[in-house]
Design an enzyme around this catalytic site. Structure first.
Site, PDB file in Angstrom:
ATOM      1  N   ASN A  91      -2.092  72.218  33.965  1.00 29.13           N
ATOM      2  CA  ASN A  91      -3.470  72.100  34.535  1.00 29.13           C
ATOM      3  C   ASN A  91      -3.708  73.162  35.364  1.00 29.13           C
ATOM      4  O   ASN A  91      -2.845  73.761  35.941  1.00 29.13           O
ATOM      5  CB  ASN A  91      -3.442  70.939  35.569  1.00 29.13           C
ATOM      6  CG  ASN A  91      -4.824  70.542  35.977  1.00 29.13           C
ATOM      7  OD1 ASN A  91      -5.993  70.822  35.341  1.00 29.13           O
ATOM      8  ND2 ASN A  91      -5.147  69.980  37.189  1.00 29.13           N
ATOM      9  N   HIS A 144      -5.822  74.157  38.860  1.00 34.96           N
ATOM     10  CA  HIS A 144      -6.657  73.623  39.897  1.00 34.96           C
ATOM     11  C   HIS A 144      -6.997  74.619  40.726  1.00 34.96           C
ATOM     12  O   HIS A 144      -6.319  75.441  41.288  1.00 34.96           O
ATOM     13  CB  HIS A 144      -5.755  72.602  40.709  1.00 34.96           C
ATOM     14  CG  HIS A 144      -6.332  71.647  41.682  1.00 34.96           C
ATOM     15  ND1 HIS A 144      -7.171  70.700  41.382  1.00 34.96           N
ATOM     16  CD2 HIS A 144      -6.345  72.072  42.996  1.00 34.96           C
ATOM     17  CE1 HIS A 144      -7.698  70.462  42.696  1.00 34.96           C
ATOM     18  NE2 HIS A 144      -7.169  71.238  43.781  1.00 34.96           N
TER      19      HIS A 144
HETATM   20  C1  GAR Z   1     -12.178  75.508  36.769  1.00 30.58           C
HETATM   21  O1  GAR Z   1     -12.520  76.225  38.251  1.00 30.58           O
HETATM   22  C2  GAR Z   1     -10.800  74.497  37.269  1.00 30.58           C
HETATM   23  O2  GAR Z   1     -10.231  75.105  38.172  1.00 30.58           O
HETATM   24  C3  GAR Z   1     -11.436  73.179  37.828  1.00 30.58           C
HETATM   25  O3  GAR Z   1     -12.616  73.004  36.975  1.00 30.58           O
HETATM   26  C4  GAR Z   1     -13.383  74.178  36.711  1.00 30.58           C
HETATM   27  C5  GAR Z   1     -13.606  74.440  35.322  1.00 30.58           C
HETATM   28  O4  GAR Z   1     -14.352  75.538  35.043  1.00 30.58           O
HETATM   29  N1  GAR Z   1     -10.560  72.341  37.769  1.00 30.58           N
HETATM   30  C6  GAR Z   1     -10.559  71.208  38.774  1.00 30.58           C
HETATM   31  O5  GAR Z   1     -11.201  71.155  39.470  1.00 30.58           O
HETATM   32  C7  GAR Z   1      -9.666  70.205  38.180  1.00 30.58           C
HETATM   33  N2  GAR Z   1      -9.231  69.331  39.232  1.00 30.58           N
HETATM   34  P1  GAR Z   1     -14.497  75.708  33.387  1.00 30.58           P
HETATM   35  O6  GAR Z   1     -15.040  74.773  32.682  1.00 30.58           O
HETATM   36  O7  GAR Z   1     -15.517  77.009  33.766  1.00 30.58           O
HETATM   37  O8  GAR Z   1     -13.314  76.304  32.957  1.00 30.58           O
END
Ligand code: GAR
Length: 220
Positions: free
Chosen positions: A114, A116
């Protein structure tokens, strides 16, 4: 006749949103020496823009809408069935915004990665950028970790830091963090696919040695 080369590791990517990390992984996987193939992209959101990015790259997609299932167990059961169909070596959560059940996570131990948007163990859960600002942090960033039963609490492989400026807002921090995500995630996925990074009994192994601290790309 030449023997068949050993099969390349297969990655399955799970998404819920925009898919900018997915796009970074698609681009990395197109590099000639990238050691893996993206075999499928799955989402719990039928309208996730990430699905269009996958389709545009000719990667098979599937949707398991969580609203159609009566419980987390049923949703995870359907997701597991779809994952097994593709038989991936590594499952990469890239903005996948569902909490997975303990049984699901245990069954895929060492195969679930994952990303984060915080320097874990700080700021598990949501609104990480605003929480870093509220705390007056001078450093913020992103972590890539193995998924375990503890939410955002699995062993961390690597982090990238960013400096928090006086003028930063949650939005500018999100942009800076995402730029680092797009660098860091393809690197860590590569290491996993090369067998350099593995999940040991309690911690991450890097080239067979226990990693006592996450690897860090420092803020420049
Ligand atoms: C990313 O910033 C990732 O780190 C976060 O969601 C975003 C997805 O962006 N993930 C979380 O918050 C997980 N807890 P994306 O769809 O443009 O890759």
């Amino acid at each position: 006749m030449k023997a068949d080369p050993s099969p390349r590791p297969k990655i399955l990517i799970l998404v819920s949103g925009e898919g900018s990390n997915l796009q970074a992984l698609i681009e990395a996987s197109r590099e000639r020496d990238y050691p893996a193939d993206i075999v499928a992209v799955g989402s719990n959101q039928a309208k996730a823009p990430a699905l269009a990015k996958a389709a545009h790259a000719n990667i098979p997609t599937f949707v398991i809408e969580h609203g159609r299932y009566g419980s987390r167990d049923e949703f995870d059961g359907a997701l597991m069935q779809e994952i097994r169909r593709h038989n991936p070596d590594l499952i990469v959560l890239a903005g996948f915004m569902r909490i997975l059940t303990e049984g699901f996570v245990r069954a895929l131990r060492g195969q679930l990665l994952n990303i984060h948007p915080s320097l874990l163990p700080k700021y598990t859960g949501l609104n990480t950028h605003q929480r870093a600002l509220n705390a007056g942090d001078k450093l913020h960033g992103v972590s890539v970790h193995f998924v375990t039963e503890e939410l955002d609490g699995g062993p961390i492989v690597a982090q990238a830091q960013i400096a928090v400026g006086a003028d930063d807002s949650a939005e500018t921090l999100a942009q800076k963090v995402q730029a680092q995500e797009h660098v860091l995630y393809p690197i860590v996925v590569r290491w996993c696919c090369e067998g350099r990074v593995q999940l040991g009994a309690e911690q991450v192994l890097f080239d067979g040695q226990a990693l006592h601290q996450p690897l860090v790309l420092p803020a420049n």
